[in-house]
Design a protein around this motif. Structure first.
Motif, PDB file in Angstrom:
ATOM      1  N   SER A  24      31.648  61.728  60.248  1.00 24.87           N
ATOM      2  CA  SER A  24      32.329  60.905  59.259  1.00 24.87           C
ATOM      3  C   SER A  24      33.807  61.253  59.078  1.00 24.87           C
ATOM      4  N   ASN A  84      31.434  56.494  54.350  1.00 26.25           N
ATOM      5  CA  ASN A  84      30.502  57.297  55.158  1.00 26.25           C
ATOM      6  C   ASN A  84      29.420  56.528  55.906  1.00 26.25           C
ATOM      7  N   HIS A  85      29.404  55.221  55.754  1.00 29.71           N
ATOM      8  CA  HIS A  85      28.376  54.445  56.479  1.00 29.71           C
ATOM      9  C   HIS A  85      28.977  53.061  56.755  1.00 29.71           C
ATOM     10  N   GLN A  86      29.293  52.342  55.672  1.00 25.14           N
ATOM     11  CA  GLN A  86      30.178  51.188  55.795  1.00 25.14           C
ATOM     12  C   GLN A  86      31.597  51.707  55.517  1.00 25.14           C
ATOM     13  N   ILE A  87      32.556  51.274  56.322  1.00 24.41           N
ATOM     14  CA  ILE A  87      33.930  51.758  56.174  1.00 24.41           C
ATOM     15  C   ILE A  87      34.863  50.600  55.904  1.00 24.41           C
ATOM     16  N   ASP A 109      28.868  55.754  50.582  1.00 30.89           N
ATOM     17  CA  ASP A 109      28.432  55.041  51.787  1.00 30.89           C
ATOM     18  C   ASP A 109      28.961  53.611  51.875  1.00 30.89           C
ATOM     19  N   SER A 110      29.425  53.062  50.755  1.00 31.47           N
ATOM     20  CA  SER A 110      29.858  51.654  50.811  1.00 31.47           C
ATOM     21  C   SER A 110      31.271  51.483  51.336  1.00 31.47           C
TER      22      SER A 110
END
Lengths: 191, 191
Positions: A60, A27-30, A23-24
């Motif tokens: 995603s 998948n959340h922060q890109i 996610d970092s």
């Protein structure tokens, strides 16, 4: 070891059920610089396949599909996930079961955007059991489009979806191939 | 007239209820060259604001947010839409009502990725009643992050969400501002 593998080792988090969270940066922060590089590597691999369209599935897969599309200079289409109601004749429809979420999604692509002249490169962030790829390939078959191959960010080789599709003759190119998880450590196939 | 306005006139489709569909280049099939140019124009406008993060909301804001992030050299975060179950203390939560779909979404951003040192540029494909922007601004407030401004693809000025937020002192920069629909024709604010 490539950029993506390094980031997985540095920031990926392993959860029960062989779930890898990234996610970092994915998948959340890109991280746009990493995503651009990933798109470039996938595009380079399929450069000579005369690809006309990139196809992915929301959500995603969109970022990596977009940077691949930019490198190849072709449009990108993301299949939409719907709840299945109000399905019209104007869309191709397939079904994707998520083993992680234990839910089935209906996915659609408008018939206007895929046809028998298209050579499709399917791009997605993850490949595990291969259900999403098979759903997108099903839609390409309905459209009579050719599947030129699949470009993937992270493949969980031990879930065998990728190798089953390779056995059918498809070129699946994955930037990071995870052989297995060893306690809290990711072990890549090339180690 | 800019590139985006030209594409809206050429390919946009108007549906009852003042709905504009731009599925051929922005919301289903995406033209990567146009999206890159849109990201560059938004980035140019906010170049001197020392932006540290781009924030958007899944799904269709991701592409334009990514190209903006790439131009500014900062990470992009997309808020996730959830059904509200299993909400943990580790995420900021807000709620967004969609007038088009008549549904409320719960949106979340992991607390790890936004904090009081961040200067956030919010980016989205459409701005109409402003509910999505207000939800993302609410999350920024919870994180004590500063909102440096909002970059938008297409603003429906007649739905007044943008001007209400401008009145609060925020810099909202929209690439195409639609004044109204006249029968089947899009009329831009600058005509």
């Amino acid at each position: 070891m490539n950029l993506l593998e390094n980031r997985i080792l540095a920031e990926g988090k392993i959860f029960p059920g062989n779930i890898l969270k990234v996610d970092s940066f994915l998948n959340h922060q890109i991280d746009p610089i990493l995503i651009k590089q990933m798109g470039k590597e996938i595009a380079d691999h399929f450069m000579n396949k005369e690809v006309t369209k990139i196809v992915t599935i929301e959500t995603s897969g969109i970022a990596i599909a977009l940077t691949t599309a930019f490198e190849l200079g072709v449009p990108m289409i993301f299949a939409k996930k719907t709840k299945g109601q109000n399905m019209s004749d104007s869309v191709y429809v397939s079904h994707v079961f998520s083993y992680t979420k234990k839910t089935e999604s209906t996915i659609t692509i408008d018939k206007q955007y895929l046809n028998s002249k298209d050579k499709v490169l399917i791009v997605d962030d993850f490949l595990a059991t291969g259900q999403a790829l098979l759903g997108l390939m099903d839609i390409c078959t309905q459209a009579k489009a050719e599947v030129s191959g699949c470009g993937i960010g992270i493949e969980k080789v031990f879930q065998s979806g990728g190798n089953k599709i390779r056995e059918k003759g498809y070129d699946i190119y994955s930037l990071a191939k995870i052989n297995h998880f060893e306690k809290d450590r990711v072990v890549f196939e090339n180690e």
